[in-house]
Write an enzyme that holds these catalytic residues in place. Sequence first.
Site, mmCIF file in Angstrom:
data_model
loop_
_atom_site.group_PDB
_atom_site.id
_atom_site.type_symbol
_atom_site.label_atom_id
_atom_site.label_comp_id
_atom_site.label_asym_id
_atom_site.label_seq_id
_atom_site.Cartn_x
_atom_site.Cartn_y
_atom_site.Cartn_z
ATOM 1 N N ASP A 176 0.910 -1.142 0.000
ATOM 2 C CA ASP A 176 0.000 0.000 0.000
ATOM 3 C C ASP A 176 0.947 1.188 0.000
ATOM 4 O OD1 ASP A 176 -1.466 2.279 1.003
ATOM 5 O OD2 ASP A 176 -3.094 0.880 1.349
ATOM 6 N N HIS A 177 1.054 1.854 -1.139
ATOM 7 C CA HIS A 177 2.165 2.818 -1.236
ATOM 8 C C HIS A 177 2.006 3.982 -0.260
ATOM 9 C CE1 HIS A 177 -0.406 5.134 -4.050
ATOM 10 N NE2 HIS A 177 0.379 6.163 -3.793
ATOM 11 N N HIS A 239 -5.934 2.854 1.027
ATOM 12 C CA HIS A 239 -5.107 3.952 1.535
ATOM 13 C C HIS A 239 -5.758 4.704 2.703
ATOM 14 C CE1 HIS A 239 -2.940 2.985 -2.015
ATOM 15 N NE2 HIS A 239 -3.663 3.700 -2.852
HETATM 16 O O1 LIG Z 1 -3.369 4.086 -5.554
HETATM 17 C C1 LIG Z 1 -3.713 5.126 -6.074
HETATM 18 O O2 LIG Z 1 -3.164 6.282 -5.635
HETATM 19 C C2 LIG Z 1 -3.144 7.420 -6.462
HETATM 20 C C3 LIG Z 1 -2.825 8.603 -5.555
HETATM 21 O O3 LIG Z 1 -1.567 8.396 -4.985
HETATM 22 P P1 LIG Z 1 -0.688 9.621 -4.495
HETATM 23 O O4 LIG Z 1 0.537 8.989 -3.956
HETATM 24 O O5 LIG Z 1 -0.449 10.493 -5.693
HETATM 25 O O6 LIG Z 1 -1.486 10.362 -3.471
HETATM 26 C C4 LIG Z 1 -4.459 7.624 -7.177
HETATM 27 O O7 LIG Z 1 -4.322 8.659 -8.124
HETATM 28 C C5 LIG Z 1 -4.838 6.357 -7.901
HETATM 29 O O8 LIG Z 1 -6.130 6.520 -8.483
HETATM 30 C C6 LIG Z 1 -4.859 5.195 -6.967
HETATM 31 O O9 LIG Z 1 -5.015 3.992 -7.713
#
Ligand SMILES: O=C1O[C@H](COP(=O)(O)O)[C@@H](O)[C@H](O)[C@H]1O
Length: 481
Positions: A176-177, A239
């Site tokens: 989960d990044h 997230h």
């Molecule tokens: O996992 C995802 O995250 C991005 C947003 O990530 P961020 O690190 O730029 O806040 C989101 O745009 C995407 O739809 C989603 O799959």
Amino acid sequence: MTFVLFGATGDLAKRKIYPALYNLFLNQKLPDTFLVVGIGRSSLSDREYQDRVTESLYTFSRHLVNDKAKKKEFVKKFRYTQLDISNADGYKQLLEIVEHNEQEFQIMENRMFYLSVAPEFFEVISFNIQKSGLGATKGWKRLIIEKPFGHDLKSAQELNEKLSRVFEEHEIYRIDHYLGKPMVQNLEALAFANPVLQSLWNNQYIANVQITASETVGLEGRAGYYDKAGAIRDMVQNHMMQLLMMTAMSLPKQISAQEIRGEKRKVMESLRLMDKKEVAKNVVRGQYGPGEVNSEAVIGYLKEPGVEDTSSNDTFISARLWVDNAFWEGVPFYIRTGKRMAEKSTKIVIEFKNPLKELYSKELQNTGPNLLIVYVNPNEGVSLQLNSKNPLNGEIEPILVNFSANKANVPEAYELLIHDALKGDSTFFAHWNEVELSWKWVQPILEAFEENLVPLQTYCAGSMGPEASDDLLDEDGFKWW
Ligand SMILES: O=C1O[C@H](COP(=O)(O)O)[C@@H](O)[C@H](O)[C@H]1O
Ligand SMILES: NC(=O)C1=CN([C@@H]2O[C@H](COP(=O)(O)OP(=O)(O)OC[C@H]3O[C@@H](n4cnc5c(N)ncnc54)[C@H](OP(=O)(O)O)[C@@H]3O)[C@@H](O)[C@H]2O)C=CC1
């Protein structure tokens, strides 16, 4: 270590995985002997594959690629295998390649399998890893998988059941990044290294918690995936829930993966589940119409290429949640996330109670509540809103005490996470318990949306979501910060 990368010709590999591996290599954080075996459908020679890796480094690496010798040494470690993932026979050949290289370069039999492919392949890949013998190593084997982990509670449980036939839970690293973002990793340190914060982190002092992840982008060509997922599956189930767990968890007795994940699990076990009939009272579902973002006119969701003009997909969600435990009883947690909003910002705001305002209402009329704001993205830092006397007019007014993190040379989320997985540290990966409990909370929302029990509110692109989202907090006497 052999890094077996499924999806080696894909977007994620190019934008995130190769630059992350390169930066780890430059910082000497990869094992002394390692090899990357990239897998894709396309026909590529090793040389062509290495050229693609090089190109990705030039375009996406946070370190300039100015040391040509180092870069050459790095890309020499990459081999390519053309393989149709669903073809079991191909895995025998893959095993031969991996074993041959392990012998030739005296690589320890540690194998990292990274599934950077569409989720429908997770099951067949893990099955074939086992069947071919790739998973029978003398060293360790680990699996890194990307989201989405299932489409709903049932599909997530089924997927987990299949994966766990091949990999034990401690061998599975669910990325989960958001858990790799430095300020999210900093949350526990903020609490344990600052007794003053630790002592205030409960329902005696906190009025509410607000977690926002707003985006200015729209679909970015991902209609096929997003129109089925919506904000609820794309952002909330993973997230947003991880941010909530990291904010609400109690300090563990020890800082270890097991203890931290145990505390996160307790948060999820205390999360009040809704019946689908209650969803409309606590969840706002929105979809963007046309508007203006960053001073540019943008089309509404229904006009996006690949989206049916009758789509009722959610591009915005806000919700009120309750963590029914001794620390958080009575404190609402609000989350909101959406596409095509006014600004790109991920932040956690802790609003403190203000008992003094009752006593000194006249003197404190211009003041604001004390706020602790953790900026996660794109800015990283912490602000504390206090009240202070303005020497010019003698008024007591809100002031912000700011700390901005120095972002220069801070490792990117994928770099931190891949490094942790290589070390076998699962602290910042989603445990199955967290994923399952999160789906349990989301499931009635999916059903309520399916049965149209929650109105779909249109919001203007470039706004902060539908009015109903403001009303959600207004009902409790709060506002979004
Ligand atoms: O996992 C995802 O995250 C991005 C947003 O990530 P961020 O690190 O730029 O806040 C989101 O745009 C995407 O739809 C989603 O799959
Ligand atoms: N891109 C991103 O920013 C993010 C992606 N993810 C997730 O990461 C995963 C990968 O995404 P992404 O890189 O964008 O996807 P892409 O569509 O760009 O890449 C898919 C990869 O899978 C390979 N592939 C597809 N079918 C087969 C097959 N039958 N046999 C062998 N290889 C196959 C493709 O090979 P070929 O090119 O040769 O056809 C390609 O390498 C997905 O689960 C996605 O949800 C998660 C977060 C962010």
